[in-house]
Motif scaffolding. Structure first.
Motif, short mmCIF file in Angstrom:
data_model
loop_
_atom_site.label_atom_id
_atom_site.label_comp_id
_atom_site.label_asym_id
_atom_site.label_seq_id
_atom_site.Cartn_x
_atom_site.Cartn_y
_atom_site.Cartn_z
N PRO A 113 0.84 -1.22 0.00
CA PRO A 113 0.00 0.00 0.00
C PRO A 113 0.87 1.26 0.00
O PRO A 113 2.00 1.26 0.49
CB PRO A 113 -0.80 -0.12 1.31
N GLY A 114 0.34 2.32 -0.55
CA GLY A 114 1.09 3.57 -0.58
C GLY A 114 1.20 4.19 0.79
O GLY A 114 0.37 3.97 1.68
N PHE A 115 2.25 4.98 1.01
CA PHE A 115 2.44 5.68 2.27
C PHE A 115 1.44 6.83 2.38
O PHE A 115 1.10 7.48 1.40
CB PHE A 115 3.86 6.23 2.38
N GLY A 116 0.98 7.11 3.59
CA GLY A 116 0.06 8.22 3.79
C GLY A 116 -0.01 8.61 5.26
O GLY A 116 0.54 7.91 6.11
N PRO A 117 -0.67 9.70 5.55
CA PRO A 117 -1.26 10.62 4.57
C PRO A 117 -0.19 11.52 3.95
O PRO A 117 0.85 11.79 4.55
CB PRO A 117 -2.25 11.43 5.40
N SER A 118 -0.48 12.01 2.73
CA SER A 118 0.48 12.87 2.04
C SER A 118 0.38 14.32 2.48
O SER A 118 1.25 15.12 2.16
CB SER A 118 0.26 12.78 0.52
N VAL A 119 -0.67 14.65 3.22
CA VAL A 119 -0.86 16.02 3.70
C VAL A 119 -1.24 15.97 5.18
O VAL A 119 -1.80 14.98 5.66
CB VAL A 119 -1.96 16.75 2.91
N PRO A 120 -0.94 17.03 5.92
CA PRO A 120 -1.41 17.09 7.31
C PRO A 120 -2.91 17.38 7.36
O PRO A 120 -3.56 17.57 6.34
CB PRO A 120 -0.58 18.25 7.90
N LEU A 121 -3.44 17.46 8.59
CA LEU A 121 -4.87 17.69 8.74
C LEU A 121 -5.27 19.06 8.21
O LEU A 121 -6.33 19.23 7.60
CB LEU A 121 -5.27 17.55 10.21
N ASP A 122 -4.42 20.06 8.43
CA ASP A 122 -4.67 21.42 7.95
C ASP A 122 -3.63 21.80 6.91
O ASP A 122 -2.47 21.39 6.98
CB ASP A 122 -4.62 22.42 9.11
N CYS A 123 -4.05 22.63 5.95
CA CYS A 123 -3.16 23.07 4.89
C CYS A 123 -2.00 23.88 5.46
O CYS A 123 -2.22 24.82 6.26
CB CYS A 123 -3.94 23.90 3.87
N THR A 124 -0.79 23.55 5.10
CA THR A 124 0.39 24.27 5.60
C THR A 124 0.51 25.67 5.01
O THR A 124 1.26 26.49 5.53
CB THR A 124 1.66 23.48 5.28
N ASP A 125 -0.22 25.94 3.93
CA ASP A 125 -0.13 27.26 3.29
C ASP A 125 -1.15 28.24 3.87
O ASP A 125 -0.81 29.39 4.16
CB ASP A 125 -0.36 27.12 1.79
N CYS A 126 -2.41 27.79 4.04
CA CYS A 126 -3.44 28.73 4.49
C CYS A 126 -4.18 28.28 5.74
O CYS A 126 -4.98 29.03 6.30
CB CYS A 126 -4.45 28.99 3.38
N GLY A 127 -3.95 27.04 6.21
CA GLY A 127 -4.55 26.58 7.45
C GLY A 127 -5.94 25.99 7.32
O GLY A 127 -6.54 25.60 8.32
N LYS A 128 -6.48 25.88 6.12
CA LYS A 128 -7.82 25.34 5.93
C LYS A 128 -7.78 23.80 5.80
O LYS A 128 -6.72 23.20 5.71
CB LYS A 128 -8.48 25.95 4.69
N LYS A 129 -8.98 23.21 5.76
CA LYS A 129 -9.10 21.76 5.63
C LYS A 129 -8.98 21.33 4.18
O LYS A 129 -9.03 22.12 3.26
CB LYS A 129 -10.45 21.30 6.19
N PHE A 130 -8.84 20.00 4.02
CA PHE A 130 -8.75 19.42 2.68
C PHE A 130 -10.01 18.64 2.33
O PHE A 130 -10.59 17.97 3.19
CB PHE A 130 -7.55 18.46 2.58
N ASN A 131 -10.41 18.74 1.06
CA ASN A 131 -11.37 17.80 0.49
C ASN A 131 -10.59 16.69 -0.20
O ASN A 131 -9.52 16.94 -0.76
CB ASN A 131 -12.28 18.48 -0.53
N MET A 132 -11.11 15.48 -0.16
CA MET A 132 -10.43 14.35 -0.78
C MET A 132 -11.26 13.80 -1.92
O MET A 132 -12.47 13.56 -1.77
CB MET A 132 -10.15 13.24 0.23
#
Length: 589
Positions: A354-373
């Motif tokens: 299986p691929g390694f994950g997660p590729s992003v943290p819980l909050d965006c490192t650029d603006c601090g908002k959440k991610f949609n998947m």
């Protein structure tokens, strides 16, 4: 009109005054004034692109066959001289007429280096089996008027039988009428059947070298049977016109049809292409098969993919390496991909994990908002650049034979300059909109990315789209440096743009003009994005649909007047409620 062999064509007598003749390429069809059978003039781009792909496919298939024959010729063991005469040794390579392969001893070595022409011969291997390259058989699963099948038969050299299917009796009758109307070539090559395409394809496994799916709407219900019907090394050509579903308008519907969840980013049209490819791969995997995309295009109001299909249980294991989930920030629209799988090599073995994950943290490192998947989507290359180059050269060489030459050559030119290994793309205006700043020109932004040591290109999907392998933190650093030279008004501190600009750039961008900031086509001022040829250039009404006021915004009153002409002539037979809609198709604004 009589009866004809090749599909048992039977057509009743008809009055030509009720029909108009439509000519496209070298084919002509008869269209009834009552719009009984669906025909879409807009799809001339689609049909021309398909013919270009098929011509390249036939050429590539011939080259592959010649290479295979050459390889087998070289593998044949030489007979020791003491065990036979020279004439006996030559009997290993004879055609059906008993003639040798046409080269003397002094030229055999050079002939092996030049495989051209081998496919025209019949070659026998040591076991005595005769190998001959047969003409490709074509299946058009949803034929309607049969225009596409007729153009294949009349315009593509080296093509074999063309089978046109439709589940609508009026369409089959129209197709058979058009076959006869197009003369002996069409009658000898094209046959029409009234049947369910899904049943027909499932009962003809690996029977067609080319399968063409161009439904009115989603192709999802046809994919499972289509991947079974394509021969090994054959090509599946598939169109999807349900763009609202594929581009995120109805995410749950997209998941139910294609097994992927779409995101509404600026790259949504390319994501639609990649969702369709992932769905085809999923259906193929169920039968130990896999796909290799050669061309994937988004144009007009639909997406169209051309994939070759092969059978291999071992190669099928690489599928998770070609699929990825997409994380898109809800604030700044930054996106990141996470592969479904990975491989680990040890000694001579390969393990699939299986691929390694997660590729992003819980909050965006650029603006601090959440991610949609979203996803999974096809993240491997969606074009074969060698095919695209070959197609573009062929199209330019035969430009007079393509009614939509200007459009398809522009699209192929843009595709030939795309970065093949970069999924999805950025929108320069979207980046500037997030920061509320003046947008840099594409040349300046491209130069900054190139000077930072990364690659960048355009995309055929969007004139403002930019593909790059630079990570998002580098992109935002370039934009921060741009804003320092072009200040913006103060924004609320909680806005994504304010959070991004509050950070100091790690990379100091260099906006000096880079030599590669313009592509070759741009430097030569070659047209890459052409306007629509006419107003209301889009999907037309289904065959037999009642024209009402709601269609005005889609088709325009001028087009509607033409479509409803036959109804006005029969006004006395039209109910009062419907007559009112036809007489005044323009709404009160």
């Amino acid at each position: 009109m009589g009866e004809q062999q090749n599909g048992n064509i039977k057509t009743a007598s008809f009055d030509l005054n009720d029909y108009s003749i439509i000519k496209e390429g070298e084919a002509e069809i008869l269209m009834h004034s009552k719009n009984e059978v669906f025909y879409n003039k807009t799809q001339v781009n689609n049909r021309d692109m398909s013919i270009a792909v098929m011509r390249t496919f036939i050429s590539k298939r011939k080259q592959e066959h010649e290479a295979m024959l050459l390889k087998k010729l070289k593998r044949v063991p030489k007979v020791p001289e003491k065990n036979g005469t020279e004439s006996e040794m030559q009997t290993d390579f004879k055609d059906e007429g008993g003639i040798s392969d046409g080269v003397c001893d002094s030229r055999k070595e050079s002939c092996q280096d030049e495989p051209s022409g081998l496919s025209e011969e019949l070659v026998k291997n040591p076991e005595g089996r005769t190998r001959e390259l047969k003409q490709p058989r074509v299946l058009e699963a949803l034929s309607a008027s049969g225009l596409r099948a007729l153009r294949y038969a009349r315009e593509v050299e080296g093509i074999g039988q063309v089978v046109a299917l439709d589940n609508d009796l009026a369409s089959v009758e129209a197709c058979r009428r058009n076959i006869k109307f197009n003369g002996s070539v069409a009658c000898s090559k094209v046959e029409s059947h009234h049947t369910d395409a899904r049943v027909y394809m499932m009962t003809h496994p690996k029977d067609f070298e080319v399968v063409d799916l161009d439904p009115y709407g989603s192709p999802s219900v046809f994919l499972d049977s289509a991947v079974q019907s394509v021969a090994d090394g054959g090509i599946l050509m598939c169109t999807a016109t349900d763009m609202a579903v594929l581009c995120g308008g109805n995410g749950e519907v997209c998941y139910s049809k294609y097994g992927s969840y779409p995101l509404r980013g600026k790259y949504c049209h390319e994501m639609a292409l990649r969702i369709l490819l992932a769905s085809i791969e999923s259906h193929a995997n169920r039968y130990k098969r896999y796909i290799v995309p050669v061309l994937s295009v988004q144009m007009d109001f639909y997406v169209r993919v051309f994939v070759r299909i092969y059978t291999s249980a071992s190669a099928m294991k690489n599928t998770p390496l070609k699929l990825s989930y997409v994380y898109q920030c809800t604030g700044c629209d930054s996106f990141h991909l996470q592969s479904l799988g990975r491989t680990v090599s040890k000694n001579n073995s390969v393990r699939y994990l299986p691929g390694f994950g997660p590729s992003v943290p819980l909050d965006c490192t650029d603006c601090g908002k959440k991610f949609n998947m979203g996803g999974p989507i096809w993240s491997a290359p969606i074009h074969d650049q060698e095919w695209v180059t070959s197609m573009l050269a062929d199209v330019k060489l035969m430009k007079d034979r393509y009614p939509a030459y200007n459009r398809i050559s522009a699209i192929l030119t843009t595709i030939s300059e795309e970065l093949p290994d970069v999924p999805l793309f950025l929108s320069l205006h979207n980046l500037s909109g997030t920061l509320k700043c003046t947008s840099p020109s594409a040349v300046i932004f491209r130069s900054a990315v190139i000077n930072a040591g990364y690659r960048i290109s355009g995309t055929h999907v969007n004139p403002l789209g930019l593909k790059t392998d630079a990570p998002m933190d580098v992109i935002w650093d370039i934009m921060r440096c741009w804003v320092k030279n072009h200040p913006v008004k103060a924004q609320p501190a909680d806005q994504p743009g304010s959070v991004i600009l509050a950070k100091e750039p790690v990379l100091q961008a260099n906006f000096a003009r880079a030599a590669a900031s313009l592509s070759k086509a741009q430097a030569k001022k070659v047209a890459r994005f052409l306007p629509n040829p006419e107003r209301h250039w889009g999907p037309k009404l289904r065959a037999g649909r009642q024209v009402t006021q709601k269609h005005v915004s889609l088709l325009g009153s001028e087009v509607l007047n033409g479509l409803t002409k036959h109804e006005k002539e029969e006004e006395e037979d039209v109910p009062d409620a419907k007559r009112k809609k036809i007489e005044d198709p323009t709404p009160n604004l």
